[in-house]
Design a protein around this motif. Sequence first.
Motif: not given
Length: 477
Positions: A219-241
């Motif tokens: 999820e970020g400027p590239v996903s928005r430019e591509l018009g593709v749904p983004g994955i937030p970075e905290d999806t990784e932290l949630a499992i790690v934590a």
Amino acid sequence: MAITLHDITVWDTGERIDLIVDDSPDALAEKPVGTDVDASGLTLAPGFADPHVHFRDPGQTYKESMVSGCAASASGGYTNVLVMPNTVPAMDGETLDDPMAPGAKEVLDAGYTGVIDYLQHYEAAHGVKLPVNYDLCVCASKGRAGHEATEVAKWRRYMPGEDTANKDEYQLAHPVTAISDDGAAVTPAILDQVLANTKESGLYLIEHCEHHDTGAVNEGPVSRELGVPGIPEDTELAIVARDIEKVRETGVHVHFQHVSTAISFKAIRAAKAEGLPITCETAPHYIALSDEALLKYGTLAKMNPPLRSEADRQATIEAIADGTVDMLATDHAPHTLAEKQLGFLEAPNGIIGLECAYGVCHKVLVDGGFISDKRLIELMATEPTKLMGHTPTDIAALLDAQQDAAHAEGTGKRVLDLRGCDDGTEIGLVVLDTAQQWTVDPERFHSKARNTPFGGWQVSGRPLATVIGSTLAFSRL
């Protein structure tokens, strides 16, 4: 036929030696190998180990097989790999009783009733000699479906040290050494039972530390430019934590795969400072590419976790440099180009990496001045070997054991003669040209797959040969 590599440098001591190995009719050689090789300028190191590969066998051998995957491994300097359990059927220890189930027929036709048995006996079943050692990883959940934890009783016998008197040489050589549902994080409903199974068995949990229900790229400027749904970075932290807290409760060793974000590294760094039994890896693509690569390479750069921001890429390199990252693994994930051309929403995640990992990592990390050649070998060889429960080959100790043997006449150099060495397949070595500049050409890969964004890249450092036991297994000398 004996092959002598003259004047090669030992990676950690700097000593120049002569190395003698046996040639083999089974060796993969990209060109004829002479009996005497000038190895001055080359480095001898413990063979690389990869604790994270997908070989698609059984069930999807049109993408990769044990034969092609092991050939790719040897070509990349690897002498040991850990095969992930997302085979078809899944590697969960269950008995196969439906020949119509996807992938089951090839296992049953080979005379085996389970995937673990089949993969342990792959060489015998197919009449082949594989050029790399491999261990197996059992599923955390039955069918890798995430609903019900696997039963320790159904796969304990495949572990090292269990019922050895009744195991044949293949079972002893290719044990189950880890647990994972890689491709997905262990689900909350079975996490406690999986950790209990891990603790009971004495293995370690390899965790896919990322979960998302929607999205295809970071999820970020590239996903928005591509018009593709983004994955937030905290999806990784949630499992790690979540898993760090469980490690704190249980004391179970958890190994985090393909960590890719600054916030996850911060949490792992703190957990390690606390003394928790946590290790982690990252992959070459997370140090070499950011999500901006999607604009150039399209779905060839689509993976899970997704390529992250440039800031996360820099944080990944920093975590390698400061020791937070314990090792580098490829997450070698073969797919057909037709599958990768389906578009961002439909294309499968993953890239192949075994045959260019060292060159990419050397270019970014060593040439970039972040780590030394020696540290890169530790990250790709000694540390993952120890994680997998094996002992890295100690070249200096082997030399000391042969100190009474004849030295090369008139040179004063010691000779490491591996012919007939008693240690057998426990010896794994790679010959490296740390200075070689070369171009990644996927069309020359030994893998069946070509799904990599690194085609055409100019990289540095190349594995020239791998040795298993006393024998040359692969050579481009």
